[in-house]
Design a protein around this motif. Structure first.
Motif, PDB file in Angstrom:
ATOM      1  N   PRO A   1       0.836  -1.213   0.000  1.00  0.00           N
ATOM      2  CA  PRO A   1       0.000   0.000   0.000  1.00  0.00           C
ATOM      3  C   PRO A   1       0.870   1.263   0.000  1.00  0.00           C
ATOM      4  N   LYS A   2       0.367   2.295  -0.613  1.00  0.00           N
ATOM      5  CA  LYS A   2       1.118   3.547  -0.697  1.00  0.00           C
ATOM      6  C   LYS A   2       1.434   4.088   0.689  1.00  0.00           C
ATOM      7  N   ALA A   3       0.536   3.871   1.637  1.00  0.00           N
ATOM      8  CA  ALA A   3       0.757   4.365   2.994  1.00  0.00           C
ATOM      9  C   ALA A   3       1.975   3.700   3.636  1.00  0.00           C
ATOM     10  N   SER A   4       2.167   2.410   3.366  1.00  0.00           N
ATOM     11  CA  SER A   4       3.312   1.703   3.930  1.00  0.00           C
ATOM     12  C   SER A   4       4.618   2.223   3.342  1.00  0.00           C
ATOM     13  N   VAL A   5       4.597   2.483   2.034  1.00  0.00           N
ATOM     14  CA  VAL A   5       5.797   3.011   1.386  1.00  0.00           C
ATOM     15  C   VAL A   5       6.139   4.386   1.949  1.00  0.00           C
ATOM     16  N   GLU A   6       5.125   5.240   2.094  1.00  0.00           N
ATOM     17  CA  GLU A   6       5.366   6.584   2.606  1.00  0.00           C
ATOM     18  C   GLU A   6       5.809   6.559   4.067  1.00  0.00           C
ATOM     19  N   LEU A   7       5.340   5.560   4.818  1.00  0.00           N
ATOM     20  CA  LEU A   7       5.771   5.435   6.216  1.00  0.00           C
ATOM     21  C   LEU A   7       7.269   5.164   6.289  1.00  0.00           C
ATOM     22  N   LEU A   8       7.765   4.254   5.452  1.00  0.00           N
ATOM     23  CA  LEU A   8       9.194   3.967   5.444  1.00  0.00           C
ATOM     24  C   LEU A   8       9.995   5.184   4.996  1.00  0.00           C
ATOM     25  N   TYR A   9       9.476   5.903   4.008  1.00  0.00           N
ATOM     26  CA  TYR A   9      10.167   7.116   3.566  1.00  0.00           C
ATOM     27  C   TYR A   9      10.220   8.151   4.693  1.00  0.00           C
TER      28      TYR A   9
ATOM     29  N   TYR B   1      10.638   7.537   7.696  1.00  0.00           N
ATOM     30  CA  TYR B   1      11.708   7.109   8.586  1.00  0.00           C
ATOM     31  C   TYR B   1      13.079   7.207   7.922  1.00  0.00           C
ATOM     32  N   SER B   2      13.124   7.907   6.785  1.00  0.00           N
ATOM     33  CA  SER B   2      14.372   8.114   6.021  1.00  0.00           C
ATOM     34  C   SER B   2      14.894   6.821   5.404  1.00  0.00           C
ATOM     35  N   ALA B   3      14.017   5.865   5.166  1.00  0.00           N
ATOM     36  CA  ALA B   3      14.441   4.634   4.498  1.00  0.00           C
ATOM     37  C   ALA B   3      14.620   4.909   3.013  1.00  0.00           C
ATOM     38  N   GLY B   4      15.744   4.477   2.465  1.00  0.00           N
ATOM     39  CA  GLY B   4      16.012   4.671   1.051  1.00  0.00           C
ATOM     40  C   GLY B   4      15.317   3.631   0.200  1.00  0.00           C
ATOM     41  N   TRP B   5      15.565   3.707  -1.112  1.00  0.00           N
ATOM     42  CA  TRP B   5      14.925   2.763  -2.024  1.00  0.00           C
ATOM     43  C   TRP B   5      15.324   1.332  -1.708  1.00  0.00           C
ATOM     44  N   TRP B   6      16.593   1.097  -1.420  1.00  0.00           N
ATOM     45  CA  TRP B   6      17.066  -0.269  -1.166  1.00  0.00           C
ATOM     46  C   TRP B   6      16.428  -0.840   0.096  1.00  0.00           C
ATOM     47  N   ASP B   7      16.386  -0.043   1.176  1.00  0.00           N
ATOM     48  CA  ASP B   7      15.767  -0.530   2.411  1.00  0.00           C
ATOM     49  C   ASP B   7      14.286  -0.826   2.199  1.00  0.00           C
ATOM     50  N   THR B   8      13.618   0.039   1.453  1.00  0.00           N
ATOM     51  CA  THR B   8      12.203  -0.203   1.161  1.00  0.00           C
ATOM     52  C   THR B   8      12.023  -1.472   0.336  1.00  0.00           C
ATOM     53  N   LEU B   9      12.938  -1.687  -0.602  1.00  0.00           N
ATOM     54  CA  LEU B   9      12.869  -2.891  -1.436  1.00  0.00           C
ATOM     55  C   LEU B   9      13.038  -4.143  -0.601  1.00  0.00           C
ATOM     56  N   VAL B  10      14.037  -4.150   0.273  1.00  0.00           N
ATOM     57  CA  VAL B  10      14.366  -5.353   1.046  1.00  0.00           C
ATOM     58  C   VAL B  10      13.339  -5.629   2.133  1.00  0.00           C
ATOM     59  N   HIS B  11      12.930  -4.597   2.855  1.00  0.00           N
ATOM     60  CA  HIS B  11      12.085  -4.793   4.036  1.00  0.00           C
ATOM     61  C   HIS B  11      10.590  -4.716   3.754  1.00  0.00           C
ATOM     62  N   LEU B  12      10.195  -4.164   2.612  1.00  0.00           N
ATOM     63  CA  LEU B  12       8.764  -4.046   2.322  1.00  0.00           C
ATOM     64  C   LEU B  12       8.376  -4.709   1.011  1.00  0.00           C
ATOM     65  N   ARG B  13       9.031  -4.327  -0.075  1.00  0.00           N
ATOM     66  CA  ARG B  13       8.585  -4.799  -1.382  1.00  0.00           C
ATOM     67  C   ARG B  13       8.882  -6.290  -1.597  1.00  0.00           C
ATOM     68  N   PHE B  14      10.067  -6.749  -1.239  1.00  0.00           N
ATOM     69  CA  PHE B  14      10.382  -8.167  -1.434  1.00  0.00           C
ATOM     70  C   PHE B  14       9.437  -9.072  -0.636  1.00  0.00           C
ATOM     71  N   PRO B  15       9.233  -8.828   0.680  1.00  0.00           N
ATOM     72  CA  PRO B  15       8.272  -9.683   1.409  1.00  0.00           C
ATOM     73  C   PRO B  15       6.863  -9.629   0.820  1.00  0.00           C
ATOM     74  N   ALA B  16       6.443  -8.420   0.366  1.00  0.00           N
ATOM     75  CA  ALA B  16       5.103  -8.299  -0.210  1.00  0.00           C
ATOM     76  C   ALA B  16       4.989  -9.013  -1.541  1.00  0.00           C
ATOM     77  N   ALA B  17       6.122  -9.222  -2.232  1.00  0.00           N
ATOM     78  CA  ALA B  17       6.104  -9.849  -3.552  1.00  0.00           C
ATOM     79  C   ALA B  17       6.041 -11.372  -3.478  1.00  0.00           C
ATOM     80  N   VAL B  18       6.325 -11.953  -2.321  1.00  0.00           N
ATOM     81  CA  VAL B  18       6.392 -13.415  -2.216  1.00  0.00           C
ATOM     82  C   VAL B  18       5.084 -14.096  -2.623  1.00  0.00           C
ATOM     83  N   PRO B  19       3.906 -13.635  -2.155  1.00  0.00           N
ATOM     84  CA  PRO B  19       2.666 -14.303  -2.580  1.00  0.00           C
ATOM     85  C   PRO B  19       2.429 -14.255  -4.085  1.00  0.00           C
ATOM     86  N   HIS B  20       3.012 -13.287  -4.766  1.00  0.00           N
ATOM     87  CA  HIS B  20       2.891 -13.202  -6.217  1.00  0.00           C
ATOM     88  C   HIS B  20       3.988 -14.014  -6.913  1.00  0.00           C
TER      89      HIS B  20
END
Length: 292
Positions: free
Chosen positions: A177-185, A187-206
């Motif tokens: 969700p966009k809200a989750s991405v903006e929450l990490l941003y 917290y000053s999380a960069g693209w790589w941190d967002t990818l590893v900690h949010l996007r990769f886990p969210a991509a597993v069911p797909h």
């Protein structure tokens, strides 16, 4: 998944198999050996032993002598060769597909420009592509080692395998969700941190269903590539050999085709191990969002 659910799934699979075998024998007993035609158009297939052998004939043919061994032994050996190439193709296709998905998620202009060509790439007939890859590979030398025929098969099969992985992974990377991405941003999380900690886990069911499709595609690609390039040692080439021997009885040919089909079951079961390892992430990611 509970033991009861697993047992039920196995029971359903066995029941469907029994129904298919019963339908096979029913067609052979009811349909005339010459089939049924209306004018010049055949509407029901021929059912003689040269076209449709009995189920037990396909089973018993496994014990027949074939060269220095048996038909069953030959099928196990050749299927093992093809399975190894299919697994290699699955690994290559997965790496390429995930890499492409990550790049397309990171750069919107890459997705807009590259994704249509990824889709179009799957419309190229594999039987036409295989000789080209084999021809190009014959001119390549890697670290002083010449290109081997099995390398062409792995490349051709990975060509089919990467597509479902790339599409499924890209969809999964866009799932948070966009809200989750903006929450990490926030917290000053960069693209790589967002990818590893949010996007990769969210991509597993797909990704996991995509891997199942890629596994089946890798087997199809390996078998077709073996046939198209004439590479010996695999189940694809063995199908051609047995088809040339099927003048009086097609039992060997059907046994080879069924062995090739079982490869898909085996490699899908191997992919199932990945689902067990990633089961903690295999859940819906929540409302879909398009945030980057």
């Amino acid at each position: 998944m509970t033991a009861r659910v697993r047992l039920a799934r196995v029971g359903y699979a066995v029941a469907v198999l029994m129904l298919l075998l019963a339908a096979w024998e029913l067609v052979k007993s009811v349909v005339p050996e010459r089939g049924v035609s209306i004018g010049d158009q055949r509407i029901l297939p021929r059912t003689g032993d040269a076209a449709l052998p009995h189920v037990w004939s396909v089973v018993t043919v496994l014990g027949e002598r074939d060269g220095a061994g048996t038909v069953g032994g030959t099928l196990v050996r050749t299927a093992g060769f093809t399975l190894g190439l299919a697994l290699l193709a699955l690994v290559i296709g997965t790496v390429v597909g995930v890499a492409l998905a990550v790049v397309m998620q990171r750069f919107a202009w890459v997705e807009r420009g590259l994704f249509p060509y990824i889709v179009v790439s799957q419309t190229v007939p594999l039987i036409a592509l295989a000789p080209l890859v084999a021809g190009w590979g014959g001119k390549i030398v890697i670290a002083g080692e010449p290109w081997r025929p099995w390398m062409s098969i792995a490349v051709i099969a990975s060509y089919l395998a990467f597509f479902p992985v790339a599409v499924g992974m890209l969809r999964g990377l866009h799932a948070p969700p966009k809200a989750s991405v903006e929450l990490l941003y926030s917290y000053s999380a960069g693209w790589w941190d967002t990818l590893v900690h949010l996007r990769f886990p969210a991509a597993v069911p797909h990704l996991l269903p995509a891997l199942r499709l890629a596994a089946a595609a890798s087997v199809i690609g390996a078998v077709v590539a073996e046939i198209s390039t004439g590479t010996a040692g695999g189940i694809g080439r063995q199908i051609i050999v047995f088809s040339q021997q099927a003048t009086g009885n097609a039992a060997r040919l059907y046994a080879a085709v069924l062995a090739a089909a079982l490869l898909g079951v085996v490699i899908t079961a191997i992919v199932g191990l990945a689902e067990v390892a990633l089961r903690r992430y295999n859940r819906p990611a929540g409302a879909a969002g398009g945030g980057r």
